[in-house]
Motif scaffolding. Sequence first.
Motif, mmCIF file in Angstrom:
data_model
loop_
_atom_site.group_PDB
_atom_site.id
_atom_site.type_symbol
_atom_site.label_atom_id
_atom_site.label_comp_id
_atom_site.label_asym_id
_atom_site.label_seq_id
_atom_site.Cartn_x
_atom_site.Cartn_y
_atom_site.Cartn_z
ATOM 1 N N MET A 1 0.869 -1.175 0.000
ATOM 2 C CA MET A 1 0.000 0.000 0.000
ATOM 3 C C MET A 1 0.903 1.222 0.000
ATOM 4 O O MET A 1 1.657 1.450 0.938
ATOM 5 C CB MET A 1 -0.910 -0.015 1.229
ATOM 6 C CG MET A 1 -1.844 1.185 1.318
ATOM 7 S SD MET A 1 -2.960 1.039 2.741
ATOM 8 C CE MET A 1 -4.038 -0.277 2.212
ATOM 9 N N GLN A 2 0.821 1.988 -1.076
ATOM 10 C CA GLN A 2 1.700 3.144 -1.244
ATOM 11 C C GLN A 2 0.914 4.428 -1.033
ATOM 12 O O GLN A 2 0.049 4.781 -1.823
ATOM 13 C CB GLN A 2 2.313 3.113 -2.648
ATOM 14 C CG GLN A 2 3.227 4.284 -2.928
ATOM 15 C CD GLN A 2 3.410 4.534 -4.401
ATOM 16 O OE1 GLN A 2 2.759 3.920 -5.237
ATOM 17 N NE2 GLN A 2 4.280 5.467 -4.740
ATOM 18 N N ILE A 3 1.235 5.108 0.057
ATOM 19 C CA ILE A 3 0.581 6.378 0.394
ATOM 20 C C ILE A 3 1.549 7.490 -0.005
ATOM 21 O O ILE A 3 2.599 7.672 0.620
ATOM 22 C CB ILE A 3 0.239 6.446 1.890
ATOM 23 C CG1 ILE A 3 -0.570 5.211 2.305
ATOM 24 C CG2 ILE A 3 -0.533 7.725 2.206
ATOM 25 C CD1 ILE A 3 -0.707 5.033 3.809
ATOM 26 N N LYS A 4 1.216 8.222 -1.023
ATOM 27 C CA LYS A 4 2.159 9.184 -1.581
ATOM 28 C C LYS A 4 2.407 10.343 -0.614
ATOM 29 O O LYS A 4 1.533 10.738 0.148
ATOM 30 C CB LYS A 4 1.643 9.705 -2.921
ATOM 31 C CG LYS A 4 1.558 8.626 -3.995
ATOM 32 C CD LYS A 4 1.055 9.187 -5.313
ATOM 33 C CE LYS A 4 0.942 8.088 -6.345
ATOM 34 N NZ LYS A 4 0.443 8.591 -7.652
ATOM 35 N N GLY A 5 3.601 10.867 -0.674
ATOM 36 C CA GLY A 5 3.965 11.991 0.188
ATOM 37 C C GLY A 5 5.377 11.844 0.687
ATOM 38 O O GLY A 5 6.321 12.355 0.100
ATOM 39 N N GLY A 6 5.540 11.097 1.795
ATOM 40 C CA GLY A 6 6.862 10.879 2.345
ATOM 41 C C GLY A 6 7.572 12.179 2.682
ATOM 42 O O GLY A 6 6.986 13.133 3.218
ATOM 43 N N LEU A 7 8.822 12.239 2.329
ATOM 44 C CA LEU A 7 9.642 13.409 2.606
ATOM 45 C C LEU A 7 9.087 14.671 1.948
ATOM 46 O O LEU A 7 9.204 15.776 2.495
ATOM 47 C CB LEU A 7 11.071 13.140 2.117
ATOM 48 C CG LEU A 7 12.129 14.231 2.308
ATOM 49 C CD1 LEU A 7 12.308 14.562 3.781
ATOM 50 C CD2 LEU A 7 13.450 13.798 1.686
ATOM 51 N N LEU A 8 8.434 14.519 0.800
ATOM 52 C CA LEU A 8 7.919 15.682 0.066
ATOM 53 C C LEU A 8 6.917 16.496 0.874
ATOM 54 O O LEU A 8 6.760 17.694 0.646
ATOM 55 C CB LEU A 8 7.255 15.224 -1.242
ATOM 56 C CG LEU A 8 8.189 14.706 -2.345
ATOM 57 C CD1 LEU A 8 7.369 14.125 -3.485
ATOM 58 C CD2 LEU A 8 9.099 15.828 -2.850
ATOM 59 N N LEU B 1 14.327 17.194 -1.221
ATOM 60 C CA LEU B 1 14.885 15.869 -1.485
ATOM 61 C C LEU B 1 16.389 15.801 -1.225
ATOM 62 O O LEU B 1 16.972 14.716 -1.270
ATOM 63 C CB LEU B 1 14.587 15.453 -2.929
ATOM 64 C CG LEU B 1 13.110 15.236 -3.268
ATOM 65 C CD1 LEU B 1 12.933 14.916 -4.744
ATOM 66 C CD2 LEU B 1 12.498 14.136 -2.406
ATOM 67 N N MET B 2 17.018 16.933 -0.964
ATOM 68 C CA MET B 2 18.452 16.912 -0.655
ATOM 69 C C MET B 2 18.730 16.347 0.732
ATOM 70 O O MET B 2 19.856 16.026 1.082
ATOM 71 C CB MET B 2 19.050 18.323 -0.772
ATOM 72 C CG MET B 2 18.439 19.365 0.152
ATOM 73 S SD MET B 2 19.140 19.484 1.835
ATOM 74 C CE MET B 2 20.731 20.170 1.477
ATOM 75 N N ASN B 3 17.682 16.169 1.531
ATOM 76 C CA ASN B 3 17.844 15.714 2.910
ATOM 77 C C ASN B 3 17.935 14.202 3.016
ATOM 78 O O ASN B 3 17.334 13.457 2.234
ATOM 79 C CB ASN B 3 16.658 16.193 3.757
ATOM 80 C CG ASN B 3 16.650 17.696 3.937
ATOM 81 O OD1 ASN B 3 17.428 18.245 4.698
ATOM 82 N ND2 ASN B 3 15.766 18.376 3.214
ATOM 83 N N ASN B 4 18.656 13.757 4.017
ATOM 84 C CA ASN B 4 18.608 12.363 4.457
ATOM 85 C C ASN B 4 17.243 12.174 5.110
ATOM 86 O O ASN B 4 16.932 12.814 6.117
ATOM 87 C CB ASN B 4 19.725 12.108 5.463
ATOM 88 C CG ASN B 4 19.707 10.699 6.023
ATOM 89 O OD1 ASN B 4 18.851 9.882 5.692
ATOM 90 N ND2 ASN B 4 20.669 10.414 6.891
ATOM 91 N N ARG B 5 16.403 11.322 4.557
ATOM 92 C CA ARG B 5 15.005 11.278 4.994
ATOM 93 C C ARG B 5 14.808 10.807 6.428
ATOM 94 O O ARG B 5 13.741 11.012 7.004
ATOM 95 C CB ARG B 5 14.154 10.431 4.053
ATOM 96 C CG ARG B 5 14.507 8.969 4.003
ATOM 97 C CD ARG B 5 13.494 8.198 3.161
ATOM 98 N NE ARG B 5 13.980 6.872 2.819
ATOM 99 C CZ ARG B 5 14.663 6.581 1.716
ATOM 100 N NH1 ARG B 5 14.916 7.523 0.836
ATOM 101 N NH2 ARG B 5 15.073 5.354 1.471
ATOM 102 N N ILE B 6 15.821 10.183 7.038
ATOM 103 C CA ILE B 6 15.633 9.805 8.443
ATOM 104 C C ILE B 6 15.890 10.994 9.360
ATOM 105 O O ILE B 6 15.596 10.935 10.544
ATOM 106 C CB ILE B 6 16.509 8.601 8.849
ATOM 107 C CG1 ILE B 6 17.990 8.974 8.909
ATOM 108 C CG2 ILE B 6 16.274 7.422 7.924
ATOM 109 C CD1 ILE B 6 18.857 7.876 9.493
ATOM 110 N N GLY B 7 16.450 12.084 8.798
ATOM 111 C CA GLY B 7 16.643 13.301 9.573
ATOM 112 C C GLY B 7 18.062 13.505 10.066
ATOM 113 O O GLY B 7 18.973 12.729 9.761
ATOM 114 N N THR B 8 18.244 14.550 10.837
ATOM 115 C CA THR B 8 19.510 14.857 11.498
ATOM 116 C C THR B 8 19.298 14.739 13.005
ATOM 117 O O THR B 8 18.157 14.612 13.479
ATOM 118 C CB THR B 8 19.967 16.280 11.163
ATOM 119 O OG1 THR B 8 19.012 17.210 11.714
ATOM 120 C CG2 THR B 8 20.071 16.491 9.660
ATOM 121 N N GLU B 9 20.373 14.806 13.751
ATOM 122 C CA GLU B 9 20.239 14.752 15.206
ATOM 123 C C GLU B 9 19.351 15.891 15.711
ATOM 124 O O GLU B 9 18.500 15.694 16.584
ATOM 125 C CB GLU B 9 21.620 14.824 15.852
ATOM 126 C CG GLU B 9 22.431 13.554 15.674
ATOM 127 C CD GLU B 9 23.822 13.658 16.246
ATOM 128 O OE1 GLU B 9 23.991 13.461 17.468
ATOM 129 O OE2 GLU B 9 24.754 13.939 15.467
#
Length: 947
Positions: free
Chosen positions: A539-546, A664-672
Amino acid sequence: MKSFQFLTLPIFLFTVLVSYSQNETKTTKSKEFKVEFEQFSLDNGLHVILHIDRSDPVVAVALTSHVGSAREKAGRTGFAHLFEHLLFLESENLGKGGLDKMSARIGGSGANGSTSRDRTNYFQTVPKDALEKMIWAEADKLGYFINTVTDPVLAKEKQVVKNEKRQSYDNRPYGNNFAVINKNLYPENHPYHWEVIGSLEDLQNASLQDVKDFYNRWYIPNNVTLTIAGDFDVKQAKAWVQKYFGEIKRGEAIPKMEKQPVTLTETKKFYFEDNFARLPQLTLTWPSVYEYHPDSYALEVLASYLSKGKKAPLYKALVEDKKLTDEVELSQYNSEIAGQYILNVVAFDKTELNTVMTGINEAFKNFENQGISQQDLDRIKAGQETAFYNGLSSVLGKGFQLAQYEIFAGTPDFINQDVKNILAVTKEDVMRVYKKYIKDKHFIATSFVPKGEANLALEGSTLAKIVEEKIIEGKEESFDASIAATYAKTASSFDRSIEPIYGASPEVVLPTVWKEKSPSGLTVLGIENHEVPLVQFQMQIKGGLLLENPAKIGVSNMLAQLLTKGTKNRTPEQLENAIESLGATINAFATDESILITGNTLAKNYNETMKLVQEIVLEPRWDTIEFDLIKQSTLSQVIQQKADPNSIARNEFKKLVYGKESILMNNRIGTENSINSITIDDLKTYYNQNISPSVTNFQIVGAISRAQVNSSLATLNKNWKPKEVTIPTTKIADAPANSKIYFYDVPGAKQSVIRIGYSALAATDSDFYPADIMNYRLGGGSFASQLTQELREGKGYTYGIGSSFIGSNNKGPFTIYSGVRSNVTYESVRLIKEIVEQYGKNFNENDLNVTKGYLIKSNAREFETMASKLNMLYEISNYNFPVDYAKQRENTVKNIAIDDIKALSDKYLNANKMIYLIVGDAETQLQKLEQIGFGIPVLLNKTENNN
């Protein structure tokens, strides 16, 4: 492994697991499932196993030699693995390039191989019209190979294997852990004392005569099993096997290797300050049992029960109660003559491993007091049933499985006894093996800690002896791999230099795709397939990092993880047990552009599985304890990535390619910083605003009908209220006007990780697939590509190199990627630049024919597995491709011309308008890169070495 793909094939073979059904009274009944096969042996001892599977017009061919590192001698280690590499290079009648060149022409999956302690295998799946070619080629490798190995060939392949060792062991966190374990678990005279890949010193000292002696001893028909699985004529296949293999001479008899279990007379503790680790890791290893030992079945259950899931004693003690880690791994590594039981914990930052050890002991005590329930035993076996069918979902998987039993159990028929052994495991057996092999028994403990943090190591540990390679400029052995070998051909009763012709062309039938659009906005695409009684879905829910707030990067990643940690009416543990009792898996994760909920289940349990998916989507639990665990786990990932050269390269390249204006330049898991700022309310806000059927695709493949799928989604469609969600566009940086080199310093790196590229094309762009075709001979065609032939096969600079266009609805990067020996960083970058500059100019008729041959013929196996069918549905639903887009692409390939390739190359391969990123040792490599001609490299970070 010979393969250098970054998403690699599994090295070790499948263990066949039980198939059973559970009735309402929770009693377990066996349900026979047989993989039919036929077996015979030639007069020279070659054992052959044939299995028919006509679900796809493909055949998998595997040649397995009963030799691995355990058949080597001290001082001559690494030979089995070196041989795995050598056998792909050339044979008398295949010629230079061997099976790799042929694979490209016939549309094969790519000739590949792997080596373990006890066997080496070579395998490939091909369209069924190429079966005779494959049998001819495999016979040539076995009987007509050794004359082609020369000193230059050996010297070059030594460099390739050394690069593999650097990439897989020396240039990654904890890479030398198992070398320490095996060296101290097994005595010096034990065949498992050394690593499969061997030592760099032994590899360097290997002579041509050593290699020939090893070949003549072990690569003989009476030590080899040939497996053929797929759609073929049995009578004809037998005739071909006899023709091509029959006159290869039998070798000396191979004595059976006796079992050699080990016993520790004391517990041994070691520590090592790891240059690439940022988190402390504790590994405990106990001597265990060999493959298919009667106790191995209960030990497998014990490992699963102690470590996997919310109920697991180790999880409860170390993750929930003490919050020392986010995961505990316990597994058995059983080999032919001995085995080991391995408990591994990567602890959180600054955690003293003594506290981890205390938690492990507490968990063991809890298990001793409570044992395992029948319900938990049944739950674990349910997962084994699904795993069994997953292992049979490809013809290669079936072939591997049959060869595994033949070599290590003596007959493929052992599948029946294996099932009985699994079914026979009782609660008492599980406790018995715990007491026999774990409780109060001696073990090897290794503490791998960050540099300067030896204080975190387990108390009483001594410094591990690890030989670290010193890479010195200009000191590598030189060779000329282009020198052709001269030799007298081995005699044969017929002319083996004539490659067999193709059989009848297979009819490629595309899977039938059905599509629905529900009133809620949910789009459903499916393929019905009854090859195995499984269903896979996503099941693909569009969005994510965007859809994230740039100040709170990591929300969608954390939300995806939290969704499967309980529901409104089920605790995390209850949800997990409900899933596992069905033999199912349900996972959720975020990508740059989506949140995906994926599932794998037995067809008979599909409806119940979907009820749980509905709860996950509509009734999240918002468990604060789980949220805190996820947050800590994510922080640990960020910390660890800072020391892993490949992770650094991936994250830094994203920044450079997408540009500062793109999210999209970000590491999607984030920074500290961003992770620390995220609250559970941020996740709720994202969920309430963006989780909607109006932006969701559901893709499903398996033994399930369209009507059944629609019925299973009826309640979800009714109760899931659509919202207006707008997926934002993001500005993506253009290709640079002029190339520039960027350097990220990792002091002491044994390899330099290279990323070269720019933002190129969206998957929906009309040029995307033609550009992909153009890239095949550059770097997309594995061993058929110029980058591989030049940098790996020609120079020995790397274990692997490739290039690709990756895009979605947004423009994605063209990337050239590799890891090269540190002291040839400049030479590698310069050579890559030259290859790219000349690629379009030199593209010729042969290049075009190889490209077309592969891309057209490979269609026969394009949609063999459930995963490949699911990916087909993903592309159709996301990019609005027609259901027959594979056929349309085939026509594109047929019609493309040399001039088209040259024009595409001119348009998309400008070596002077790319980003060049190097992650390596700045002290030795940075300055030389100025000679490339792109100015002074930009240093992206400061370290003690370059301050």
